[in-house]
Design an enzyme around this catalytic site. Sequence first.
Site, PDB file in Angstrom:
ATOM      1  N   ARG A  70      59.812   6.497  30.793  1.00 31.16           N
ATOM      2  CA  ARG A  70      58.842   5.600  30.153  1.00 31.16           C
ATOM      3  C   ARG A  70      59.167   5.438  28.668  1.00 31.16           C
ATOM      4  O   ARG A  70      59.116   4.364  28.117  1.00 31.16           O
ATOM      5  CB  ARG A  70      57.402   6.135  30.258  1.00 31.16           C
ATOM      6  CG  ARG A  70      56.865   6.418  31.623  1.00 31.16           C
ATOM      7  CD  ARG A  70      56.349   5.160  32.294  1.00 31.16           C
ATOM      8  NE  ARG A  70      57.446   4.317  32.757  1.00 31.16           N
ATOM      9  CZ  ARG A  70      58.260   4.608  33.780  1.00 31.16           C
ATOM     10  NH1 ARG A  70      58.064   5.700  34.500  1.00 31.16           N
ATOM     11  NH2 ARG A  70      59.245   3.806  34.122  1.00 31.16           N
ATOM     12  N   HIS A 120      44.686   8.065  24.066  1.00 29.01           N
ATOM     13  CA  HIS A 120      45.364   8.758  25.172  1.00 29.01           C
ATOM     14  C   HIS A 120      46.738   9.288  24.772  1.00 29.01           C
ATOM     15  O   HIS A 120      47.553   9.606  25.638  1.00 29.01           O
ATOM     16  CB  HIS A 120      45.484   7.832  26.395  1.00 29.01           C
ATOM     17  CG  HIS A 120      44.174   7.629  27.104  1.00 29.01           C
ATOM     18  ND1 HIS A 120      43.977   6.705  28.110  1.00 29.01           N
ATOM     19  CD2 HIS A 120      42.970   8.244  26.953  1.00 29.01           C
ATOM     20  CE1 HIS A 120      42.728   6.767  28.541  1.00 29.01           C
ATOM     21  NE2 HIS A 120      42.089   7.675  27.855  1.00 29.01           N
ATOM     22  N   SER A 189      40.480  -1.958  33.108  1.00 29.36           N
ATOM     23  CA  SER A 189      39.771  -2.149  34.378  1.00 29.36           C
ATOM     24  C   SER A 189      38.369  -1.535  34.392  1.00 29.36           C
ATOM     25  O   SER A 189      37.583  -1.819  35.287  1.00 29.36           O
ATOM     26  CB  SER A 189      40.596  -1.537  35.508  1.00 29.36           C
ATOM     27  OG  SER A 189      40.830  -0.171  35.245  1.00 29.36           O
TER      28      SER A 189
HETATM   29  N1  APR Z   1      45.788  -9.973  30.490  1.00 30.94           N
HETATM   30  C1  APR Z   1      44.566  -9.372  30.589  1.00 30.94           C
HETATM   31  N2  APR Z   1      44.258  -8.454  31.520  1.00 30.94           N
HETATM   32  C2  APR Z   1      45.223  -8.126  32.388  1.00 30.94           C
HETATM   33  C3  APR Z   1      46.519  -8.708  32.370  1.00 30.94           C
HETATM   34  C4  APR Z   1      46.781  -9.667  31.354  1.00 30.94           C
HETATM   35  N3  APR Z   1      47.966 -10.280  31.260  1.00 30.94           N
HETATM   36  N4  APR Z   1      47.242  -8.150  33.367  1.00 30.94           N
HETATM   37  C5  APR Z   1      46.448  -7.269  34.002  1.00 30.94           C
HETATM   38  N5  APR Z   1      45.225  -7.251  33.403  1.00 30.94           N
HETATM   39  C6  APR Z   1      44.059  -6.434  33.728  1.00 30.94           C
HETATM   40  C7  APR Z   1      43.926  -6.059  35.177  1.00 30.94           C
HETATM   41  O1  APR Z   1      43.179  -7.045  35.877  1.00 30.94           O
HETATM   42  C8  APR Z   1      43.186  -4.719  35.100  1.00 30.94           C
HETATM   43  O2  APR Z   1      41.780  -4.898  35.176  1.00 30.94           O
HETATM   44  O3  APR Z   1      44.208  -5.222  33.018  1.00 30.94           O
HETATM   45  C9  APR Z   1      43.520  -4.185  33.708  1.00 30.94           C
HETATM   46  C10 APR Z   1      44.394  -2.958  33.706  1.00 30.94           C
HETATM   47  O4  APR Z   1      43.692  -1.917  34.288  1.00 30.94           O
HETATM   48  P1  APR Z   1      44.312  -0.474  34.540  1.00 30.94           P
HETATM   49  O5  APR Z   1      45.650  -0.643  35.189  1.00 30.94           O
HETATM   50  O6  APR Z   1      43.287   0.327  35.239  1.00 30.94           O
HETATM   51  O7  APR Z   1      44.587   0.100  33.069  1.00 30.94           O
HETATM   52  P2  APR Z   1      43.589   0.800  32.057  1.00 30.94           P
HETATM   53  O8  APR Z   1      42.201   0.280  32.187  1.00 30.94           O
HETATM   54  O9  APR Z   1      44.255   0.725  30.730  1.00 30.94           O
HETATM   55  O10 APR Z   1      43.629   2.305  32.554  1.00 30.94           O
HETATM   56  C11 APR Z   1      42.962   3.268  31.800  1.00 30.94           C
HETATM   57  O11 APR Z   1      43.801   5.041  33.155  1.00 30.94           O
HETATM   58  O12 APR Z   1      45.671   5.792  34.299  1.00 30.94           O
HETATM   59  C12 APR Z   1      44.857   5.989  33.190  1.00 30.94           C
HETATM   60  O13 APR Z   1      45.340   6.989  31.109  1.00 30.94           O
HETATM   61  C13 APR Z   1      45.638   5.864  31.896  1.00 30.94           C
HETATM   62  O14 APR Z   1      45.092   4.709  29.852  1.00 30.94           O
HETATM   63  C14 APR Z   1      45.053   4.615  31.273  1.00 30.94           C
HETATM   64  C15 APR Z   1      43.658   4.578  31.821  1.00 30.94           C
END
Ligand code: APR
Length: 246
Positions: A70, A120, A189
């Site tokens: 990563r 994080h 999310s």
């Molecule tokens: N623009 C806006 N939103 C987007 C895009 C984009 N181009 N692409 C994807 N998304 C949205 C998705 O629909 C989803 O709801 O971004 C969100 C990403 O969600 P996650 O993958 O759950 O990421 P996140 O919320 O940052 O996760 C939180 O979980 O795994 C742990 O520590 C890790 O920091 C991370 C935390």
Amino acid sequence: MMNAKIKTKFKFQKKDRVTVLTGAGISAESGLKTFRDNGGLWETHQVEEVATPEAFEKDAALVWRFYRQRYLQLADVKPNPAHFALVDLEKFLGDNFTLITQNVDGLHSKAGNKNLIEMHGSLQKCFCLSCQQKFLMSEINLMKKVPSCPVCKGDLRPDIVWFGEIPHHMDEITLRLRHTNYFLMIGTSGYVYPAAQFVQIARLNAAKTIGINLEKPLNSSLIDEFHQGKAGLFLPKLIDCWLNKN
Ligand code: APR
């Protein structure tokens, strides 16, 4: 949809305090995979396999292999228009702007944001499990299966907040949320706490809340103004509107 006129009921003034929370979605248009858009798989691993203290205890070499990849991958990754839009917002608001990110990719710093809290942790850093000293990844010998501390030879681990661990800078984050006039959440999310709760803390302190996300997040009922779409397309336009540039 791409050319649709963006509508917002808000305008920011220099005296407004604005706190932004970003998640993996803001880096998606830079080519980085999000966590929950791939059936729970993160670069072919279940998050529990690589992102818990237990996983590190069980197989430190596997966890290091994952984070080493990563980290090395970041050399080729660039900030996208959503990251740069947040730099414009910080330039306008100065110290009234706070950016809290759950991302560990360093893209907000690369873009130029200064008032940044990496709750994080960071892929650019690691620390020693024995003497607790922090190091930049660039300062250590990454070739070893489990890199060791240049000072005391203890085992190093990535400076990433794993599941079950307490995020960094929570006191400062809470203070900022209590005094903010606007809370923006972008590309997250709403599944992971405590970040998923920040919108509620801000609301309880009378902040207006705004969300930008590809899909509705889990906590969308707490958002006053929601924009569904890609952050790289929506955020630059929205920031122009909030700063009265059009
Ligand atoms: N623009 C806006 N939103 C987007 C895009 C984009 N181009 N692409 C994807 N998304 C949205 C998705 O629909 C989803 O709801 O971004 C969100 C990403 O969600 P996650 O993958 O759950 O990421 P996140 O919320 O940052 O996760 C939180 O979980 O795994 C742990 O520590 C890790 O920091 C991370 C935390």
